[in-house]
Design a protein around this motif. Structure first.
Motif, PDB file in Angstrom:
ATOM      1  N   THR A  12    -103.593 111.968 -14.394  1.00  0.00           N
ATOM      2  CA  THR A  12    -103.124 110.589 -14.489  1.00  0.00           C
ATOM      3  C   THR A  12    -103.590 109.793 -13.270  1.00  0.00           C
ATOM      4  O   THR A  12    -103.603 110.316 -12.154  1.00  0.00           O
ATOM      5  CB  THR A  12    -101.592 110.528 -14.623  1.00  0.00           C
ATOM      6  OG1 THR A  12    -101.185 109.172 -14.700  1.00  0.00           O
ATOM      7  CG2 THR A  12    -100.883 111.174 -13.468  1.00  0.00           C
ATOM      8  N   ALA A  13    -104.002 108.557 -13.500  1.00  0.00           N
ATOM      9  CA  ALA A  13    -104.496 107.711 -12.404  1.00  0.00           C
ATOM     10  C   ALA A  13    -104.340 106.246 -12.766  1.00  0.00           C
ATOM     11  O   ALA A  13    -104.400 105.873 -13.937  1.00  0.00           O
ATOM     12  CB  ALA A  13    -105.966 108.016 -12.132  1.00  0.00           C
ATOM     13  N   THR A  14    -104.151 105.417 -11.747  1.00  0.00           N
ATOM     14  CA  THR A  14    -104.119 103.979 -11.982  1.00  0.00           C
ATOM     15  C   THR A  14    -105.554 103.465 -12.066  1.00  0.00           C
ATOM     16  O   THR A  14    -106.466 104.039 -11.476  1.00  0.00           O
ATOM     17  CB  THR A  14    -103.364 103.251 -10.842  1.00  0.00           C
ATOM     18  OG1 THR A  14    -103.945 103.625  -9.594  1.00  0.00           O
ATOM     19  CG2 THR A  14    -101.894 103.610 -10.858  1.00  0.00           C
ATOM     20  N   ILE A  15    -105.732 102.377 -12.808  1.00  0.00           N
ATOM     21  CA  ILE A  15    -107.059 101.787 -13.008  1.00  0.00           C
ATOM     22  C   ILE A  15    -107.079 100.426 -12.323  1.00  0.00           C
ATOM     23  O   ILE A  15    -106.227  99.587 -12.583  1.00  0.00           O
ATOM     24  CB  ILE A  15    -107.371 101.641 -14.515  1.00  0.00           C
ATOM     25  CG1 ILE A  15    -107.337 103.013 -15.182  1.00  0.00           C
ATOM     26  CG2 ILE A  15    -108.714 100.953 -14.725  1.00  0.00           C
ATOM     27  CD1 ILE A  15    -107.368 102.955 -16.696  1.00  0.00           C
ATOM     28  N   GLY A  16    -108.035 100.216 -11.445  1.00  0.00           N
ATOM     29  CA  GLY A  16    -108.171  98.932 -10.763  1.00  0.00           C
ATOM     30  C   GLY A  16    -107.233  98.755  -9.588  1.00  0.00           C
ATOM     31  O   GLY A  16    -107.075  97.662  -9.078  1.00  0.00           O
ATOM     32  N   GLY A  17    -106.582  99.799  -9.170  1.00  0.00           N
ATOM     33  CA  GLY A  17    -105.669  99.725  -8.027  1.00  0.00           C
ATOM     34  C   GLY A  17    -105.255 101.132  -7.639  1.00  0.00           C
ATOM     35  O   GLY A  17    -105.567 102.094  -8.329  1.00  0.00           O
ATOM     36  N   VAL A  18    -104.551 101.228  -6.524  1.00  0.00           N
ATOM     37  CA  VAL A  18    -104.135 102.548  -6.042  1.00  0.00           C
ATOM     38  C   VAL A  18    -102.613 102.580  -5.968  1.00  0.00           C
ATOM     39  O   VAL A  18    -102.008 101.829  -5.190  1.00  0.00           O
ATOM     40  CB  VAL A  18    -104.739 102.850  -4.657  1.00  0.00           C
ATOM     41  CG1 VAL A  18    -104.265 104.198  -4.152  1.00  0.00           C
ATOM     42  CG2 VAL A  18    -106.250 102.789  -4.724  1.00  0.00           C
ATOM     43  N   ARG A  19    -102.020 103.407  -6.784  1.00  0.00           N
ATOM     44  CA  ARG A  19    -100.575 103.637  -6.766  1.00  0.00           C
ATOM     45  C   ARG A  19    -100.335 105.080  -7.192  1.00  0.00           C
ATOM     46  O   ARG A  19    -100.961 105.570  -8.123  1.00  0.00           O
ATOM     47  CB  ARG A  19     -99.852 102.728  -7.747  1.00  0.00           C
ATOM     48  CG  ARG A  19     -99.856 101.289  -7.327  1.00  0.00           C
ATOM     49  CD  ARG A  19     -98.501 100.701  -7.571  1.00  0.00           C
ATOM     50  NE  ARG A  19     -98.537  99.283  -7.250  1.00  0.00           N
ATOM     51  CZ  ARG A  19     -97.697  98.713  -6.425  1.00  0.00           C
ATOM     52  NH1 ARG A  19     -96.749  99.417  -5.870  1.00  0.00           N
ATOM     53  NH2 ARG A  19     -97.780  97.444  -6.163  1.00  0.00           N
ATOM     54  N   PRO A  20     -99.417 105.751  -6.539  1.00  0.00           N
ATOM     55  CA  PRO A  20     -99.054 107.097  -6.999  1.00  0.00           C
ATOM     56  C   PRO A  20     -98.375 107.030  -8.366  1.00  0.00           C
ATOM     57  O   PRO A  20     -97.670 106.068  -8.670  1.00  0.00           O
ATOM     58  CB  PRO A  20     -98.072 107.585  -5.927  1.00  0.00           C
ATOM     59  CG  PRO A  20     -98.341 106.731  -4.730  1.00  0.00           C
ATOM     60  CD  PRO A  20     -98.786 105.404  -5.265  1.00  0.00           C
TER      61      PRO A  20
END
Length: 140
Positions: A89-97
Motif C-alpha cells: 500500500t502506498a499514497t500516490i502524489g504525496g507521502v503519508r504513512p
C-alpha cells in the motif's frame, strides 16, 4: 501367494516420466505408478499467483472523523483465483504513512496518518494504490 515384482532403481539423477515408483495409502495399500502420473497430478493450468492493482481516494469532507482518515477498499473478483492478502500500500502524489486494517480480508479499510492536531478541513483528498494478491482457487 501373489507374485511380487521389484523395480530396479537408477541413481543417475535423470528419471523419465515412464519410470515407476511405489505409492500407497491405508485403504488401498501399495501400488505402482509412473512418475508421469505424479507430474500430471501436480500440474496446474495457468499462473499460481495473480495480482490486481486497486486504487482508492480519501474523503476529507466527510463529517465522521474515521471516514476522513480511512479509505474503503474492495478486491475485485478474479475468475479461478481466491483473494489471499493485500500487498504494497502506498499514497500516490504525496507521502503519508498508511496501514491496512485487515490485510487478509478482501473488503477492508486503509488508514491514512495525519499528524496530531492537523486540521483536516484543508486537506486535499489522498489517493492510495495497493496490490491484491490472489492464489489459484484449486490450491486453497
Amino acid at each position: 501367494m501373489a507374485d511380487v515384482k521389484f523395480m530396479n532403481l537408477s541413481e543417475n539423477d535423470n528419471p523419465a516420466t515412464t519410470d515407476s515408483v511405489l505409492i500407497g495409502n491405508a485403504s488401498d495399500g501399495l501400488k505402482r505408478t509412473s512418475l508421469g502420473n505424479i507430474v500430471n497430478l501436480a500440474k496446474i493450468a495457468g499462473p499460481v499467483v495473480h495480482l490486481e492493482y486497486v486504487e482508492g481516494t480519501s474523503n476529507p469532507s466527510a463529517t465522521d472523523d474515521t471516514a476522513k482518515r480511512t479509505i474503503p477498499i474492495q478486491a475485485p473478483e478474479v475468475a479461478g483465483y481466491t483473494f489471499a492478502f493485500w500487498l504494497s500500500t502506498a499514497t500516490i502524489g504525496g507521502v503519508r504513512p498508511t496501514y491496512v486494517e485487515g490485510p487478509n480480508q478482501s473488503s477492508t479499510k486503509v488508514w491514512i496518518y495525519y499528524a496530531p492536531k492537523e486540521d483536516l478541513t484543508y486537506v486535499d483528498p489522498i489517493k492510495i494504490g495497493l496490490e491484491a494478491v490472489y492464489v489459484k482457487s484449486e490450491l486453497m
